[in-house]
Scaffold this motif. Structure first.
Motif, PDB file in Angstrom:
ATOM      1  N   LEU A 242       0.820  -1.216   0.000  1.00 18.09           N
ATOM      2  CA  LEU A 242       0.000   0.000   0.000  1.00 18.09           C
ATOM      3  C   LEU A 242       0.850   1.259   0.000  1.00 18.09           C
ATOM      4  CD1 LEU A 242      -2.732  -1.108   2.562  1.00 18.09           C
ATOM      5  CD2 LEU A 242      -3.029  -0.827   0.088  1.00 18.09           C
ATOM      6  N   GLU A 243       1.990   1.224   0.667  1.00 17.65           N
ATOM      7  CA  GLU A 243       2.844   2.398   0.765  1.00 17.65           C
ATOM      8  C   GLU A 243       3.809   2.530  -0.408  1.00 17.65           C
ATOM      9  OE1 GLU A 243       4.678   2.327   4.608  1.00 17.65           O
ATOM     10  OE2 GLU A 243       2.910   3.230   5.552  1.00 17.65           O
ATOM     11  N   MET A 263      -3.692  -7.836  12.202  1.00 16.10           N
ATOM     12  CA  MET A 263      -3.774  -6.838  11.127  1.00 16.10           C
ATOM     13  C   MET A 263      -4.250  -5.512  11.706  1.00 16.10           C
ATOM     14  SD  MET A 263      -3.597  -5.800   7.981  1.00 16.10           S
ATOM     15  CE  MET A 263      -3.543  -7.210   6.859  1.00 16.10           C
ATOM     16  N   PRO A 264      -3.424  -4.472  11.650  1.00 16.44           N
ATOM     17  CA  PRO A 264      -3.873  -3.166  12.132  1.00 16.44           C
ATOM     18  C   PRO A 264      -5.117  -2.706  11.372  1.00 16.44           C
ATOM     19  CG  PRO A 264      -1.499  -3.187  11.789  1.00 16.44           C
ATOM     20  CD  PRO A 264      -2.027  -4.460  11.202  1.00 16.44           C
ATOM     21  N   GLY A 265      -6.090  -2.165  12.105  1.00 18.96           N
ATOM     22  CA  GLY A 265      -7.331  -1.743  11.486  1.00 18.96           C
ATOM     23  C   GLY A 265      -7.136  -0.728  10.378  1.00 18.96           C
ATOM     24  N   ALA A 266      -6.219   0.204  10.578  1.00 12.84           N
ATOM     25  CA  ALA A 266      -5.989   1.241   9.574  1.00 12.84           C
ATOM     26  C   ALA A 266      -5.467   0.653   8.273  1.00 12.84           C
ATOM     27  CB  ALA A 266      -5.005   2.282  10.108  1.00 12.84           C
ATOM     28  N   VAL A 267      -4.717  -0.446   8.368  1.00 10.01           N
ATOM     29  CA  VAL A 267      -4.137  -1.046   7.172  1.00 10.01           C
ATOM     30  C   VAL A 267      -5.200  -1.756   6.343  1.00 10.01           C
ATOM     31  CG1 VAL A 267      -2.477  -2.746   6.305  1.00 10.01           C
ATOM     32  CG2 VAL A 267      -1.878  -1.284   8.245  1.00 10.01           C
ATOM     33  N   MET A 272      -8.996  -1.863   1.702  1.00  9.30           N
ATOM     34  CA  MET A 272     -10.352  -1.942   1.159  1.00  9.30           C
ATOM     35  C   MET A 272     -10.710  -0.678   0.382  1.00  9.30           C
ATOM     36  SD  MET A 272     -12.314  -3.908   4.297  1.00  9.30           S
ATOM     37  CE  MET A 272     -13.830  -4.182   3.352  1.00  9.30           C
ATOM     38  N   ASP A 273     -10.160   0.451   0.769  1.00  4.67           N
ATOM     39  CA  ASP A 273     -10.357   1.687   0.002  1.00  4.67           C
ATOM     40  C   ASP A 273      -9.616   1.619  -1.330  1.00  4.67           C
ATOM     41  OD1 ASP A 273     -11.982   2.916   1.870  1.00  4.67           O
ATOM     42  OD2 ASP A 273     -10.332   3.903   2.902  1.00  4.67           O
ATOM     43  N   THR A 274      -8.422   1.036  -1.307  1.00  4.86           N
ATOM     44  CA  THR A 274      -7.586   0.961  -2.508  1.00  4.86           C
ATOM     45  C   THR A 274      -8.179   0.013  -3.540  1.00  4.86           C
ATOM     46  OG1 THR A 274      -5.604   1.403  -1.173  1.00  4.86           O
ATOM     47  CG2 THR A 274      -5.262   0.461  -3.367  1.00  4.86           C
ATOM     48  N   TRP A 275      -8.692  -1.135  -3.070  1.00  5.44           N
ATOM     49  CA  TRP A 275      -9.266  -2.147  -3.968  1.00  5.44           C
ATOM     50  C   TRP A 275     -10.695  -2.467  -3.506  1.00  5.44           C
ATOM     51  CZ3 TRP A 275      -4.250  -4.037  -1.907  1.00  5.44           C
ATOM     52  CH2 TRP A 275      -3.184  -3.717  -2.753  1.00  5.44           C
ATOM     53  N   PRO A 276     -11.644  -1.591  -3.782  1.00  7.39           N
ATOM     54  CA  PRO A 276     -13.002  -1.752  -3.230  1.00  7.39           C
ATOM     55  C   PRO A 276     -13.752  -2.983  -3.737  1.00  7.39           C
ATOM     56  CG  PRO A 276     -12.914   0.047  -4.824  1.00  7.39           C
ATOM     57  CD  PRO A 276     -11.503  -0.342  -4.564  1.00  7.39           C
ATOM     58  N   TYR A 305     -17.171  -3.150   7.464  1.00  8.47           N
ATOM     59  CA  TYR A 305     -16.589  -1.882   7.024  1.00  8.47           C
ATOM     60  C   TYR A 305     -17.662  -0.818   6.764  1.00  8.47           C
ATOM     61  CZ  TYR A 305     -13.496   1.302   4.481  1.00  8.47           C
ATOM     62  OH  TYR A 305     -12.771   2.388   4.083  1.00  8.47           O
ATOM     63  N   ARG A 306     -18.813  -1.250   6.252  1.00  9.82           N
ATOM     64  CA  ARG A 306     -19.873  -0.307   5.902  1.00  9.82           C
ATOM     65  C   ARG A 306     -20.805   0.005   7.069  1.00  9.82           C
ATOM     66  NH1 ARG A 306     -21.370  -3.694   0.427  1.00  9.82           N
ATOM     67  NH2 ARG A 306     -19.589  -3.033  -0.847  1.00  9.82           N
ATOM     68  N   SER A 307     -20.752  -0.808   8.111  1.00 11.75           N
ATOM     69  CA  SER A 307     -21.716  -0.678   9.194  1.00 11.75           C
ATOM     70  C   SER A 307     -21.449   0.553  10.067  1.00 11.75           C
ATOM     71  CB  SER A 307     -21.692  -1.937  10.065  1.00 11.75           C
ATOM     72  OG  SER A 307     -22.607  -1.810  11.134  1.00 11.75           O
ATOM     73  N   GLN A 308     -22.546   1.150  10.538  1.00 12.84           N
ATOM     74  CA  GLN A 308     -22.464   2.238  11.506  1.00 12.84           C
ATOM     75  C   GLN A 308     -22.615   1.716  12.929  1.00 12.84           C
ATOM     76  OE1 GLN A 308     -21.689   5.389  10.472  1.00 12.84           O
ATOM     77  NE2 GLN A 308     -21.468   4.339   8.489  1.00 12.84           N
TER      78      GLN A 308
END
Length: 499
Positions: A242-243, A263-267, A272-276, A305-308
């Motif tokens: 990713l980096e 797996m760090p949550g931010a990673v 998932m943002d990079t490859w939706p 990921y989508r849940s509130q």
């Protein structure tokens, strides 16, 4: 049940399909079986009781695995990164082994062993087998994988044919992959994930290829060049990808599995943002369980990921739910089964669970459950959250590291009077290694000096990332180090600047 059955089924179902290596030069299922049968003959001619694999991953590895299965002896993949003394000890456990090793390791192989290189092994197995040659069906171990020795000397985990075949049957559908499907592995052969990926991808009918030396650029290029559809990485690799400034377009990739370390949550969110459109899979397992026992699948990832809802969102940090053939319990300190939401020790039971060690035997309780020594909890829908190891093991980049081993080296430095090594959270590695040192009065040492001192005795992955210097370490009245307090002090204690 025997691993040879999986290969026979593959040959009957799609014998002409390339299943190992690159599209243009790989081995078909039929060729893999022929080479394995010839390899078994070579091992039998050498009167070998095992096949040791001491090299990087590649096509020679699956040939060796199935050759051992046809010969009725275990495959023993050893960590080629170990020091000479450690390798000597492990090699001594297999005095009659047929050894496949990279050329640089040949000098440490004891005399009297049959030794070859992966390249020569592939050349020698490219020959017809004797007429009427039949596999030897054995109840012995199919694979012996040595633990990393986090709390004691490395132990050989015995994975029997029935354990591995049960895992395959419980997690993969036969011939379920498209003919164009291809998997990319970036794990070393001495890791259970390497063994599991060979047999599951073969059974599914999916070609698998190995990236021997991982770099983000090479990984991305290989995915595109070989039209990879499925890949497996550890969290550290994913972050580096990713980096990377390289082009991240991977049009053929459909599924990306990860595991081996937290797996760090931010990673994962960034991935998932990079490859939706990509299917992400988190797999949790152990060597003693023949690999994966719980999975967080693609739909779980997307829903979380989508849940509130904070509870559903939190499942992105879980390892999912147990596989159908696995029984899972969370037990408290007194052995009582915990209800949802309550933390405890993770216990597992199932046909794929080996829990068997060379010279020790099976380590199961009276109900047939295996104590993973991992702590965690289940939510009210059965999602498993790992809360960390119950011992002091550092998990850095999917490698288990024993603090005591590093401490033992540092304690030999003349300037150090006391030292503690711990793991602290790190986005790239899962954990980074930090050493808190107490220097002798009137003596000095720099961080660079101490790193080099450790590196001279241990491999670089066991070298502390950071050194801090404290006046004293937290110990009990009996002198026992309170390791959790060391970790806590990194958040609350103002350490003296590194010299």
């Amino acid at each position: 049940m025997n691993l040879t059955m999986l290969l026979d089924m593959a040959c009957d179902g799609f014998g002409d399909r390339v299943v190992v290596g690159r599209r243009e030069s790989g081995l078909t299922a039929a060729q893999l079986r022929n080479r394995a049968a010839r390899g078994a003959e070579l091992a039998q001619e050498a009167e070998a009781d095992s096949i040791i694999y001491l090299a990087v991953n590649g096509p020679a590895f699956p040939v060796a695995m199935f050759a051992a299965a046809y010969a009725g002896i275990p495959l023993v993949p050893l960590n080629y990164r170990l020091g000479v003394e450690q390798l000597d000890q492990l090699l001594a456990n297999h005095p009659k082994a047929f050894v496949i090793a990279h050329e640089g390791a040949h000098s440490i192989i004891p005399a009297g062993r049959t030794v070859t290189t992966p390249e020569s092994w592939l050349a020698d197995t490219d020959a017809p087998t004797a007429a009427g040659s039949e596999p030897i069906i054995s109840d012995d171990a199919a694979v012996v994988i040595y633990t990393s020795g986090t709390t004691s000397a490395p132990k050989g985990v015995l994975l029997r044919h029935e354990n591995l075949v049960s895992y395959v049957f419980g997690s993969v559908e036969f011939a379920s992959a498209e003919a164009t499907s291809a998997a990319l592995m970036s794990v070393p052969p001495y890791h259970i994930a390497a063994v599991a990926n060979v047999i599951t991808n073969l059974y599914a009918g999916r070609r698998f290829i190995v990236l021997e030396q991982f770099t983000p650029v090479e990984w991305l290029e290989l995915v595109r060049d070989q039209a990879i559809t499925n890949a497996l990485v550890v969290p550290t690799m994913l972050l580096r990808i990713l980096e990377s400034e390289a082009e991240k377009s991977v049009p053929s990739l459909q599924s990306l599995a990860y595991g081996g370390a937290p797996m760090p949550g931010a990673v994962i969110e960034r991935a998932m943002d990079t490859w939706p459109t990509l299917d992400f899979v988190n797999a949790y397992g152990l060597t003693e369980t023949s690999s994966t026992v719980a999975v967080l699948g693609p739909d779980d990832h997307r829903a979380a990921y989508r849940s509130q809802d904070p509870f559903e969102r939190a499942r992105l940090g879980s390892v999912g739910r147990a596989l159908p053939g696995i029984e899972l319990e969370i037990r408290g300190p007194l052995g009582d089964v915990q209800q949802a939401g309550h933390k405890g020790r993770i216990f597992l039971r199932g046909d794929q669970v080996s829990a068997e060690y060379a010279g020790i035997g099976k380590q199961l309780d009276e109900r047939g459950f295996f104590d993973t020594r991992d702590e965690g909890f289940l939510d009210d829908e059965g999602y498993l959250f790992i809360g960390g190891r119950s011992d002091d093991t550092i998990i850095r980049g999917a490698e288990n590291i024993a603090p005591a081993e590093i401490e033992s080296v540092l304690q030999r430095h003349p300037a150090i009077v006391d030292v503690a090594v711990v793991g602290v959270p790190d986005e790239e590695w899962g954990q980074r290694i930090v050493a808190a040192a107490v220097l002798r009065d009137g003596m000095n040492a720099t961080s660079d000096e101490l790193r080099e001192f450790v590196r001279s005795a241990l491999r670089s992955s066991k070298t502390p990332d950071e050194f801090v210097f404290w006046p004293e370490l937290p110990r009990t009245e009996t002198g026992k180090l309170v390791r959790r307090n060391v970790v806590r002090q990194f958040q609350t204690h103002t350490a003296q600047p590194a010299h």
